[in-house]
Design a protein around this motif. Sequence first.
Motif, PDB file in Angstrom:
ATOM      1  N   VAL A 302      46.071  30.721  40.253  1.00  0.00           N
ATOM      2  CA  VAL A 302      46.929  31.831  40.684  1.00  0.00           C
ATOM      3  C   VAL A 302      46.259  32.572  41.832  1.00  0.00           C
ATOM      4  O   VAL A 302      45.034  32.623  41.926  1.00  0.00           O
ATOM      5  CB  VAL A 302      47.202  32.813  39.528  1.00  0.00           C
ATOM      6  N   GLY A 303      47.057  33.120  42.721  1.00  0.00           N
ATOM      7  CA  GLY A 303      46.515  33.919  43.817  1.00  0.00           C
ATOM      8  C   GLY A 303      45.987  35.236  43.287  1.00  0.00           C
ATOM      9  O   GLY A 303      46.695  35.958  42.590  1.00  0.00           O
ATOM     10  N   ASP A 304      44.757  35.552  43.584  1.00  0.00           N
ATOM     11  CA  ASP A 304      44.136  36.784  43.087  1.00  0.00           C
ATOM     12  C   ASP A 304      43.421  37.470  44.237  1.00  0.00           C
ATOM     13  O   ASP A 304      42.190  37.454  44.326  1.00  0.00           O
ATOM     14  CB  ASP A 304      43.177  36.457  41.950  1.00  0.00           C
ATOM     15  N   GLU A 305      44.200  38.078  45.137  1.00  0.00           N
ATOM     16  CA  GLU A 305      43.633  38.700  46.328  1.00  0.00           C
ATOM     17  C   GLU A 305      42.713  39.875  45.994  1.00  0.00           C
ATOM     18  O   GLU A 305      41.792  40.184  46.731  1.00  0.00           O
ATOM     19  CB  GLU A 305      44.759  39.180  47.251  1.00  0.00           C
ATOM     20  N   CYS A 306      42.988  40.552  44.888  1.00  0.00           N
ATOM     21  CA  CYS A 306      42.192  41.730  44.521  1.00  0.00           C
ATOM     22  C   CYS A 306      40.928  41.370  43.746  1.00  0.00           C
ATOM     23  O   CYS A 306      40.067  42.226  43.532  1.00  0.00           O
ATOM     24  CB  CYS A 306      43.043  42.692  43.687  1.00  0.00           C
ATOM     25  N   GLY A 307      40.835  40.135  43.289  1.00  0.00           N
ATOM     26  CA  GLY A 307      39.681  39.743  42.490  1.00  0.00           C
ATOM     27  C   GLY A 307      39.628  40.431  41.146  1.00  0.00           C
ATOM     28  O   GLY A 307      38.556  40.774  40.631  1.00  0.00           O
ATOM     29  N   VAL A 322      45.411  32.940  29.657  1.00  0.00           N
ATOM     30  CA  VAL A 322      44.001  33.293  29.741  1.00  0.00           C
ATOM     31  C   VAL A 322      43.434  32.896  31.098  1.00  0.00           C
ATOM     32  O   VAL A 322      43.740  31.828  31.625  1.00  0.00           O
ATOM     33  CB  VAL A 322      43.185  32.572  28.634  1.00  0.00           C
ATOM     34  N   SER A 323      42.616  33.799  31.668  1.00  0.00           N
ATOM     35  CA  SER A 323      41.869  33.469  32.877  1.00  0.00           C
ATOM     36  C   SER A 323      40.537  32.852  32.448  1.00  0.00           C
ATOM     37  O   SER A 323      39.829  33.432  31.617  1.00  0.00           O
ATOM     38  CB  SER A 323      41.629  34.739  33.705  1.00  0.00           C
ATOM     39  N   VAL A 324      40.211  31.702  33.014  1.00  0.00           N
ATOM     40  CA  VAL A 324      39.056  30.936  32.521  1.00  0.00           C
ATOM     41  C   VAL A 324      38.099  30.577  33.651  1.00  0.00           C
ATOM     42  O   VAL A 324      38.513  30.101  34.710  1.00  0.00           O
ATOM     43  CB  VAL A 324      39.517  29.642  31.820  1.00  0.00           C
ATOM     44  N   ASP A 325      36.812  30.821  33.415  1.00  0.00           N
ATOM     45  CA  ASP A 325      35.751  30.337  34.307  1.00  0.00           C
ATOM     46  C   ASP A 325      35.041  29.207  33.568  1.00  0.00           C
ATOM     47  O   ASP A 325      34.205  29.447  32.685  1.00  0.00           O
ATOM     48  CB  ASP A 325      34.778  31.471  34.641  1.00  0.00           C
ATOM     49  N   GLU A 326      35.398  27.987  33.907  1.00  0.00           N
ATOM     50  CA  GLU A 326      34.892  26.823  33.158  1.00  0.00           C
ATOM     51  C   GLU A 326      33.382  26.650  33.346  1.00  0.00           C
ATOM     52  O   GLU A 326      32.672  26.245  32.418  1.00  0.00           O
ATOM     53  CB  GLU A 326      35.634  25.572  33.592  1.00  0.00           C
ATOM     54  N   LYS A 327      32.872  26.962  34.529  1.00  0.00           N
ATOM     55  CA  LYS A 327      31.439  26.781  34.798  1.00  0.00           C
ATOM     56  C   LYS A 327      30.600  27.740  33.962  1.00  0.00           C
ATOM     57  O   LYS A 327      29.505  27.400  33.512  1.00  0.00           O
ATOM     58  CB  LYS A 327      31.153  26.986  36.278  1.00  0.00           C
ATOM     59  N   LYS A 328      31.113  28.957  33.770  1.00  0.00           N
ATOM     60  CA  LYS A 328      30.352  29.975  33.026  1.00  0.00           C
ATOM     61  C   LYS A 328      30.731  30.024  31.545  1.00  0.00           C
ATOM     62  O   LYS A 328      30.215  30.861  30.806  1.00  0.00           O
ATOM     63  CB  LYS A 328      30.565  31.346  33.646  1.00  0.00           C
ATOM     64  N   ASN A 329      31.650  29.145  31.132  1.00  0.00           N
ATOM     65  CA  ASN A 329      32.086  29.104  29.738  1.00  0.00           C
ATOM     66  C   ASN A 329      32.637  30.458  29.291  1.00  0.00           C
ATOM     67  O   ASN A 329      32.293  30.979  28.225  1.00  0.00           O
ATOM     68  CB  ASN A 329      30.925  28.671  28.828  1.00  0.00           C
ATOM     69  N   LEU A 397      57.973  43.860  18.492  1.00  0.00           N
ATOM     70  CA  LEU A 397      56.920  43.656  19.471  1.00  0.00           C
ATOM     71  C   LEU A 397      56.891  42.189  19.887  1.00  0.00           C
ATOM     72  O   LEU A 397      56.752  41.294  19.050  1.00  0.00           O
ATOM     73  CB  LEU A 397      55.563  44.078  18.893  1.00  0.00           C
ATOM     74  N   PHE A 398      56.988  41.939  21.185  1.00  0.00           N
ATOM     75  CA  PHE A 398      57.086  40.567  21.703  1.00  0.00           C
ATOM     76  C   PHE A 398      55.783  40.113  22.361  1.00  0.00           C
ATOM     77  O   PHE A 398      55.312  39.002  22.124  1.00  0.00           O
ATOM     78  CB  PHE A 398      58.228  40.489  22.717  1.00  0.00           C
ATOM     79  N   SER A 399      55.189  40.969  23.190  1.00  0.00           N
ATOM     80  CA  SER A 399      53.978  40.548  23.889  1.00  0.00           C
ATOM     81  C   SER A 399      53.133  41.755  24.279  1.00  0.00           C
ATOM     82  O   SER A 399      53.615  42.885  24.356  1.00  0.00           O
ATOM     83  CB  SER A 399      54.324  39.741  25.150  1.00  0.00           C
ATOM     84  N   VAL A 400      51.850  41.482  24.513  1.00  0.00           N
ATOM     85  CA  VAL A 400      50.914  42.483  25.025  1.00  0.00           C
ATOM     86  C   VAL A 400      50.198  41.858  26.214  1.00  0.00           C
ATOM     87  O   VAL A 400      49.570  40.806  26.090  1.00  0.00           O
ATOM     88  CB  VAL A 400      49.886  42.920  23.965  1.00  0.00           C
ATOM     89  N   GLU A 401      50.307  42.510  27.357  1.00  0.00           N
ATOM     90  CA  GLU A 401      49.679  42.010  28.584  1.00  0.00           C
ATOM     91  C   GLU A 401      48.639  43.010  29.058  1.00  0.00           C
ATOM     92  O   GLU A 401      48.835  44.221  28.958  1.00  0.00           O
ATOM     93  CB  GLU A 401      50.732  41.798  29.671  1.00  0.00           C
ATOM     94  N   ILE A 402      47.523  42.500  29.574  1.00  0.00           N
ATOM     95  CA  ILE A 402      46.493  43.361  30.147  1.00  0.00           C
ATOM     96  C   ILE A 402      46.701  43.371  31.645  1.00  0.00           C
ATOM     97  O   ILE A 402      46.605  42.328  32.312  1.00  0.00           O
ATOM     98  CB  ILE A 402      45.069  42.905  29.785  1.00  0.00           C
ATOM     99  N   PHE A 403      47.007  44.540  32.195  1.00  0.00           N
ATOM    100  CA  PHE A 403      47.232  44.673  33.628  1.00  0.00           C
ATOM    101  C   PHE A 403      46.031  45.368  34.256  1.00  0.00           C
ATOM    102  O   PHE A 403      45.695  46.492  33.896  1.00  0.00           O
ATOM    103  CB  PHE A 403      48.493  45.493  33.894  1.00  0.00           C
ATOM    104  N   PHE A 404      45.372  44.665  35.181  1.00  0.00           N
ATOM    105  CA  PHE A 404      44.163  45.191  35.814  1.00  0.00           C
ATOM    106  C   PHE A 404      44.533  45.882  37.123  1.00  0.00           C
ATOM    107  O   PHE A 404      45.349  45.410  37.895  1.00  0.00           O
ATOM    108  CB  PHE A 404      43.171  44.058  36.077  1.00  0.00           C
ATOM    109  N   TYR A 405      43.880  47.015  37.392  1.00  0.00           N
ATOM    110  CA  TYR A 405      44.109  47.742  38.639  1.00  0.00           C
ATOM    111  C   TYR A 405      43.438  47.018  39.800  1.00  0.00           C
ATOM    112  O   TYR A 405      42.320  46.538  39.678  1.00  0.00           O
ATOM    113  CB  TYR A 405      43.559  49.163  38.546  1.00  0.00           C
ATOM    114  N   CYS A 406      44.128  46.988  40.919  1.00  0.00           N
ATOM    115  CA  CYS A 406      43.596  46.284  42.100  1.00  0.00           C
ATOM    116  C   CYS A 406      42.518  47.143  42.753  1.00  0.00           C
ATOM    117  O   CYS A 406      42.661  48.354  42.866  1.00  0.00           O
ATOM    118  CB  CYS A 406      44.741  46.064  43.086  1.00  0.00           C
TER     119      CYS A 406
END
Length: 406
Positions: A302-307, A322-329, A397-406
């Motif tokens: 996914v595009g993640d310009e804000c990191g 889920v966001s996954v960093d495979e190298k860092k497990n 209740l259907f879903s819970v999403e974590i929204f990160f500030y840019c």
Amino acid sequence: MAKTQNYFMKKLYFLIAICFSFLSHSQERYFLNSDTRLYISASTSADFLGYFKYGAEVRLLSENQNGWYKVQADNFNEGYVPEKFVATRLNAKDIKIKDPESPILEGGDAYYGGNHLFVLVAGLKARALPDKNSKIKEILFTGDPVAVNYLPKNQEDWVNINGNFDEEYAKYTLRKFIGVRPDFETLLKDFDKLDINAVSERKTVSERLVELAWNSEYFKLEPAYKRYYEVVKQINDPKLLAETELNMGIAKGLAKHKLSEQIVSFVKKAEFSLKGTKTKSLYLSQNDLVKVFGKPTKKANVGDECGIYLSDLFYYYPDLEVSVDEKKNQAEIVKVFINENNKFIINPNAVLDNSMSEKAFIEKYGTYIDASIKSPHKYSIIMEDSQFRLEFKDGKLFSVEIFFYC
């Protein structure tokens, strides 16, 4: 059939007009470096069609003729403006001559930073073209600020409320539906003066009250819904009654909204229970993720310009994203679908599972949430650097999403 043909002919006309206006000046964009008016003929003593504010973009339809240009405004009105006000760019040295009679408000108030007016009616349809049969691009609410660089005098004329010639962004409504921001206390008094049997009028005014309250401070929601509920009981629509009672509960909670530090403390130790396994935080190892859920049904970057995410790589499961960093497990939970397997644990005393009704959630936690009339059945709870976004469907209740500030 005739109606459809008429609509497409009108759209074709606008496209032709746009193309024609580009013929002589296709390489340049032109702006007005002062307030001025769109005159019917090349004379300031002539009648005029509308008001321009500093910064308005125009299309040139003619060469300079004795100090005047024929131009097209962003709502397709055509007329004349003095040549001295036409520029290819704007800068800080511009000497702006303000038109004291212009109804358009300048930026700098608490609501909008540029030239603007406000929506006066409830549920205003902003259309793709200045035509009542064109596509609806957005529904606007009483008190919403809208960008206005050109305003026609005629109340039945169309206004481009995005101030942009680009068809992708342009939006239109009738002049009569926008103006100076409505006053909440005045609307309250207007409602209270109406005859109790004037149901249609009471409904119109109370809808505006509710929308304006949502565009104001939270404490205004309760008196607004009190009036609206009176009308809803007169209409006696069961679905509307249930919806209004829910919104009244939201209004009650928001009126007693907790302080930011209280909310952050409330969710500080939030975690999920996924198939019986507690995450202990919003993070877990990639190995534990795969152990519990197996291989993802889909992987995508996914595009993640804000990191803001752990990684651009996302694992998608029927139960979660889920966001996954495979190298860092490492794995960072982004969204969880609440079902018989998954729970959201705000703290040990606040466990939300798929039996949690929207009404019960509002009654218990309404003072911790933020809500908006533009996103019904969706609520947010702030954290230090992000927020939880909870969505309810069919009352559960259907879903819970974590929204990160840019």
